[in-house]
Design an enzyme around this catalytic site. Structure first.
Site, PDB file in Angstrom:
ATOM      1  N   GLN A   1       0.793  -1.228   0.000  1.00  0.00           N
ATOM      2  CA  GLN A   1       0.000   0.000   0.000  1.00  0.00           C
ATOM      3  C   GLN A   1       0.826   1.280   0.000  1.00  0.00           C
ATOM      4  O   GLN A   1       0.460   2.254  -0.648  1.00  0.00           O
ATOM      5  CB  GLN A   1      -0.925  -0.005   1.219  1.00  0.00           C
TER       6      GLN A   1
ATOM      7  N   GLU B   1      -3.005   9.664  -0.907  1.00  0.00           N
ATOM      8  CA  GLU B   1      -2.117  10.361   0.027  1.00  0.00           C
ATOM      9  C   GLU B   1      -1.018  11.153  -0.673  1.00  0.00           C
ATOM     10  O   GLU B   1      -0.034  11.543  -0.064  1.00  0.00           O
ATOM     11  CB  GLU B   1      -1.536   9.349   1.016  1.00  0.00           C
TER      12      GLU B   1
ATOM     13  N   LYS C   1      -3.643   6.216  15.369  1.00  0.00           N
ATOM     14  CA  LYS C   1      -4.635   6.966  14.592  1.00  0.00           C
ATOM     15  C   LYS C   1      -5.777   7.341  15.529  1.00  0.00           C
ATOM     16  O   LYS C   1      -6.434   6.457  16.088  1.00  0.00           O
ATOM     17  CB  LYS C   1      -5.174   6.115  13.443  1.00  0.00           C
TER      18      LYS C   1
ATOM     19  N   ARG D   1      -5.050   9.605   8.098  1.00  0.00           N
ATOM     20  CA  ARG D   1      -5.844   8.602   7.390  1.00  0.00           C
ATOM     21  C   ARG D   1      -5.834   8.980   5.908  1.00  0.00           C
ATOM     22  O   ARG D   1      -5.479  10.088   5.532  1.00  0.00           O
ATOM     23  CB  ARG D   1      -7.298   8.564   7.887  1.00  0.00           C
TER      24      ARG D   1
ATOM     25  N   LYS E   1       3.458   9.951  10.153  1.00  0.00           N
ATOM     26  CA  LYS E   1       3.125   9.443   8.826  1.00  0.00           C
ATOM     27  C   LYS E   1       1.969  10.289   8.319  1.00  0.00           C
ATOM     28  O   LYS E   1       0.859  10.196   8.832  1.00  0.00           O
ATOM     29  CB  LYS E   1       2.709   7.983   8.985  1.00  0.00           C
TER      30      LYS E   1
END
Length: 430
Positions: A163, A205, A339, A368, A390
């Protein structure tokens, strides 16, 4: 001065054009705290429930009017009149109001929106930055960014199984320099892809999402981009992967089906695959290398790779202290991805981070795939001295908002700010 006078929620859009919830908390002093909740694409089965309306005639069933209603009609009356400085108490009131183990009644999106907005209002009332309000005087460490520059899996429409392929500028001396290094690699990657006749469209992203012959080709291309930018792989820049293996795990057959490469692997073979990649490339971190319920596979992966690289649990732990506790007891993974919307309150998020750190696990604060202009996670990363964040590629405003907030925080901290690069991996052999 810090008494809550009003709470109001509305439906807004995230970076994928899907509805999400925005909450405003007003204090008697006139101060406003505003927060917007993010949403994930690859979600763990054990995450707190994100409440969606399910009305196919509106936003294809993805509306959040029910969550908005829950804030305005149920939560707001209960917390109006309370002190915004009582974060733990307010979060507990919302958990009690919900009464379910996974926030299915009110929705984690409703609860988190209020929790974040309360914290922001409190910080604003005290006239201090959010990172300082949550972290106190010792909040000083700028995180090493995990910059997702090449996308596959459910974050892109291509044939790459893994991913996220990320670069980590561990050789930088400051966050500002780290961001520049990562951004230069990102732009060089675009040129490398163009030179090979590959697509330069981006995923959710901000990372590029070309069709490639294999997952390893993605690593080879990134290595080229690092060198083209004038940096040394393994010294200036290290690599990180988010495999999101749950997405291609066949629960019935107990096999991992990498459809992009047309191969099927057992958990043991997946670990063999990672071991080979780690020997060949400067990979320092692998997230969700196996499925969220493959505890035995995770144990083997941690045993074989955990001394040398960061093994990050995302879907495995879902920022949940109960699942993290099991991981600590069984020596599974050595790092947790954090998260906020997986668990649903600021308090529970901070509890998970504290538990992880006490057990010697590293922490990575994460966005996210469905994000917004809200940059709360940047402040949280510094508040808890997480050391890693991240938050996507240096592209798309929803990602860049977090990087820009970290630049501001670095300026605010001045000479007291720290960027420790490679030292964030304190529990592995570097």
């Amino acid at each position: 001065m810090t008494i809550i006078s009003d709470v109001y929620a509305r439906e807004v859009l995230d970076s994928r054009g899907n509805p999400t919830i925005e909450v405003e908390v007003y204090l008697e002093s006139g101060v406003l705290g505003r927060a917007i909740v993010p949403s994930g694409a690859s979600t763990g089965a054990f995450e707190a429930v994100e409440l969606r309306d399910g009305d196919k005639g509106r936003y294809l069933g993805k509306g959040v009017l029910k969550a908005v209603e829950n804030v305005n009609d149920i939560i707001a009356p209960e917390i109006t009149g309370l002190d915004a400085l009582d974060q733990v108490a307010i979060d507990k009131i919302m958990l009690d109001l919900d009464g379910t183990p996974n926030k299915a009644k009110l929705g984690a999106n409703a609860i988190l929106g209020v929790s974040m907005a309360v914290a922001k209002a409190a910080a604003e009332a005290l006239d201090i930055p959010l990172f300082q309000y949550l972290g106190g005087v010792n909040a000083k460490q700028l995180p090493v960014p995990m910059m997702n520059i090449l996308n596959g899996g459910s974050h892109a429409d291509n044939n790459v199984d893994i991913q996220e392929f990320m670069v980590m500028p561990v050789g930088a001396k400051t966050f500002k320099e780290a961001l520049r290094m990562g951004t230069e690699i990102y732009h060089n990657l675009k040129d490398v892809l163009k030179s090979k006749g590959l697509a330069t469209g981006v995923g959710d992203e901000g990372g590029f999402a070309p069709n490639l012959s294999s997952n390893e080709e993605a690593l080879q291309i990134i290595m080229e981009a690092i060198e083209a930018a004038g940096y040394k792989p393994g010294v200036d820049i290290k690599l990180a992967l988010d495999v999101a293996a749950t997405e291609f795990y066949d629960e019935d057959e107990k096999l991992y089906k990498l459809t992009g490469e047309g191969v099927t692997k057992t958990a043991e073979e997946m670990v063999d695959f990672y071991e080979a990649l780690v020997k060949k490339y400067p990979i320092v971190s692998i997230e969700d290398g196996l499925s969220e319920d493959d505890w035995e596979g995770w144990r083997v992966m941690t045993e074989r790779l955990g001394d040398n690289i960061q093994i990050v649990g995302d879907d495995l732990f879902v920022t949940n202290t109960e699942r993290l506790k099991k991981g600590i007891q069984t020596k599974t993974a050595n790092s947790i991805l954090v998260k906020l919307n997986q668990i649903g309150t600021i308090t529970e998020t901070l509890d998970a981070i504290e538990m992880a750190k006490r057990a010697g696990y590293t922490t990575v604060i994460s966005h996210r795939s469905g994000e917004t202009e809200d940059a709360t996670i940047a402040d949280i990363a510094v508040a808890v001295n997480a050391g890693q964040i991240k938050t996507g590629a240096p592209a798309r405003t929803d990602r860049v908002a977090k990087y820009n907030q970290l630049l501001r925080i670095e300026d605010m901290l001045g000479f007291t700010g720290q960027y420790i690069g490679n030292e964030v991996f304190y529990n592995i052999k570097k």
